[in-house]
Scaffold this motif. Structure first.
Motif, mmCIF file in Angstrom:
data_model
loop_
_atom_site.group_PDB
_atom_site.id
_atom_site.type_symbol
_atom_site.label_atom_id
_atom_site.label_comp_id
_atom_site.label_asym_id
_atom_site.label_seq_id
_atom_site.Cartn_x
_atom_site.Cartn_y
_atom_site.Cartn_z
ATOM 1 N N THR A 1 45.787 26.789 37.657
ATOM 2 C CA THR A 1 45.746 26.937 38.415
ATOM 3 C C THR A 1 46.041 25.897 40.443
ATOM 4 O O THR A 1 45.040 25.077 40.527
ATOM 5 C CB THR A 1 45.503 28.431 39.597
ATOM 6 O OG1 THR A 1 45.077 29.477 38.223
ATOM 7 C CG2 THR A 1 46.001 28.320 40.423
ATOM 8 N N GLU B 1 40.977 31.646 52.849
ATOM 9 C CA GLU B 1 40.760 32.301 51.775
ATOM 10 C C GLU B 1 42.303 31.916 50.976
ATOM 11 O O GLU B 1 43.333 31.740 50.867
ATOM 12 C CB GLU B 1 41.217 33.573 51.780
ATOM 13 C CG GLU B 1 42.797 34.410 52.590
ATOM 14 C CD GLU B 1 42.109 35.903 52.501
ATOM 15 O OE1 GLU B 1 41.609 36.500 52.429
ATOM 16 O OE2 GLU B 1 43.259 36.012 53.295
ATOM 17 N N LYS B 2 41.644 32.415 49.196
ATOM 18 C CA LYS B 2 43.007 32.009 47.841
ATOM 19 C C LYS B 2 43.769 33.251 48.625
ATOM 20 O O LYS B 2 43.540 34.215 48.319
ATOM 21 C CB LYS B 2 43.010 31.422 46.646
ATOM 22 C CG LYS B 2 41.914 30.159 46.871
ATOM 23 C CD LYS B 2 41.528 30.499 44.983
ATOM 24 C CE LYS B 2 40.576 28.469 45.553
ATOM 25 N NZ LYS B 2 39.931 28.387 43.945
ATOM 26 N N SER C 1 48.696 26.227 51.918
ATOM 27 C CA SER C 1 49.274 27.461 52.711
ATOM 28 C C SER C 1 50.387 26.611 53.757
ATOM 29 O O SER C 1 51.775 27.698 53.461
ATOM 30 C CB SER C 1 48.267 28.505 52.964
ATOM 31 O OG SER C 1 48.036 28.551 54.309
ATOM 32 N N TRP D 1 46.746 25.071 43.691
ATOM 33 C CA TRP D 1 46.588 26.134 45.034
ATOM 34 C C TRP D 1 47.090 25.253 46.028
ATOM 35 O O TRP D 1 46.209 24.022 45.681
ATOM 36 C CB TRP D 1 45.245 25.868 45.935
ATOM 37 C CG TRP D 1 43.847 26.984 44.092
ATOM 38 C CD1 TRP D 1 43.582 26.440 43.199
ATOM 39 C CD2 TRP D 1 44.442 28.760 43.684
ATOM 40 N NE1 TRP D 1 42.779 27.923 42.773
ATOM 41 C CE2 TRP D 1 43.615 29.188 42.633
ATOM 42 C CE3 TRP D 1 45.395 29.170 45.253
ATOM 43 C CZ2 TRP D 1 43.393 30.725 42.865
ATOM 44 C CZ3 TRP D 1 44.965 30.784 44.718
ATOM 45 C CH2 TRP D 1 44.544 31.048 43.209
ATOM 46 N N SER E 1 52.743 34.602 44.326
ATOM 47 C CA SER E 1 52.727 32.987 43.256
ATOM 48 C C SER E 1 53.174 33.084 42.171
ATOM 49 O O SER E 1 54.312 33.795 41.686
ATOM 50 C CB SER E 1 50.773 33.502 42.329
ATOM 51 O OG SER E 1 50.958 34.043 41.787
ATOM 52 N N MET F 1 41.119 35.988 40.177
ATOM 53 C CA MET F 1 41.117 35.305 40.106
ATOM 54 C C MET F 1 40.255 34.621 38.525
ATOM 55 O O MET F 1 40.241 32.885 38.931
ATOM 56 C CB MET F 1 39.871 34.880 41.760
ATOM 57 C CG MET F 1 41.079 35.499 42.712
ATOM 58 S SD MET F 1 41.611 33.733 43.399
ATOM 59 C CE MET F 1 40.597 32.742 44.411
ATOM 60 N N GLN G 1 46.628 28.661 49.041
ATOM 61 C CA GLN G 1 45.512 28.775 49.504
ATOM 62 C C GLN G 1 45.648 28.447 51.115
ATOM 63 O O GLN G 1 45.831 27.534 51.476
ATOM 64 C CB GLN G 1 44.910 27.731 49.204
ATOM 65 C CG GLN G 1 43.283 28.178 49.960
ATOM 66 C CD GLN G 1 42.577 26.433 48.244
ATOM 67 O OE1 GLN G 1 42.678 26.569 47.462
ATOM 68 N NE2 GLN G 1 41.514 26.251 49.502
ATOM 69 N N GLU H 1 41.429 30.825 37.411
ATOM 70 C CA GLU H 1 40.664 29.959 36.833
ATOM 71 C C GLU H 1 40.743 29.290 35.518
ATOM 72 O O GLU H 1 40.677 28.237 35.480
ATOM 73 C CB GLU H 1 38.954 29.786 37.651
ATOM 74 C CG GLU H 1 37.973 29.042 37.122
ATOM 75 C CD GLU H 1 36.718 29.660 37.765
ATOM 76 O OE1 GLU H 1 36.222 29.038 37.044
ATOM 77 O OE2 GLU H 1 36.745 30.084 38.590
ATOM 78 N N PRO I 1 46.174 34.912 45.686
ATOM 79 C CA PRO I 1 46.685 34.773 44.226
ATOM 80 C C PRO I 1 47.929 35.369 43.833
ATOM 81 O O PRO I 1 48.192 35.249 42.850
ATOM 82 C CB PRO I 1 44.804 35.468 43.524
ATOM 83 C CG PRO I 1 44.482 36.199 44.455
ATOM 84 C CD PRO I 1 45.144 35.426 45.707
#
Length: 187
Positions: free
Chosen positions: A164, A128-129, A169, A166, A134, A156, A124, A160, A131
């Motif tokens: 997950t 923004e995330k 970053s 997060w 990962s 996403m 994240q 959820e 996804p």
């Protein structure tokens, strides 16, 4: 089980890009080559999930598959499930071909910081995330099958439901620009 499997997602139709993103170039390297190298540095095996029209464009020595027929064309979740079903592993590191700035530095740090309590570990940024850069645990196949059977395609939403973690970053790379995906040739 065969350890850590890299899933290189190259199955999109690249409508906004105008040509197959996997074969676009940056710095003299194709997008898929850059993603492959980033995954190969931390995985025991890398599988490319490609659009059927593109499968023959990849070198023969690479492991290239297409979506399972029952879920073909249903987006990234279908690609992830296809790889899990066809290439058993202990965990899966997912990277789309349109994130060409991710290197082995970032994949190594992601693996080092994997949250072992959650089913998925992702990034994240402050904005923004992210996804699809990962790590997914192997036990998610049944939930993925159920999600796709129910018409669910949103990554996403599934993440959820699955649980997950997060990661900030900046623990992976302080330059958040490396986590962007390229949707148009001029980006």
């Amino acid at each position: 089980m065969t350890g850590r499997i890299g899933i290189l997602l190259s199955g999109g139709e690249s409508r906004r890009f105008g040509s197959p993103k996997a074969f676009a170039e940056i710095g003299g390297e194709k997008f898929y080559e850059r993603a492959y190298q980033a995954l190969d540095a931390v995985c025991d095996r890398v599988v490319i999930v490609a659009h059927p029209k593109l499968q023959s464009r990849f070198p023969d020595e690479l492991d290239v598959i297409t979506d399972l027929p029952a879920i073909a064309g249903q987006g990234p979740l279908a690609g992830i499930l296809t790889a899990m079903a066809q290439r058993p592993g202990d965990c899966y590191i997912v990277l789309p071909c349109d994130m060409p700035f991710i290197t082995s530095k970032e994949t190594t740090k992601l693996v080092e910081r994997m949250d072992k309590k959650q089913n998925i570990t992702a990034i994240q940024t402050p904005d923004e995330k992210v996804p699809l850069f990962s790590i997914w645990k192997t036990g998610l196949q049944e939930a993925l099958q159920e999600e796709l059977a129910a018409g669910g395609r949103r990554v996403m939403v599934f993440m959820e439901k699955a649980g997950t973690a997060w990661l900030d970053s900046t623990v992976i790379n302080k330059d958040t620009g490396v986590f962007r995906n390229i949707n148009r040739p001029d980006e």
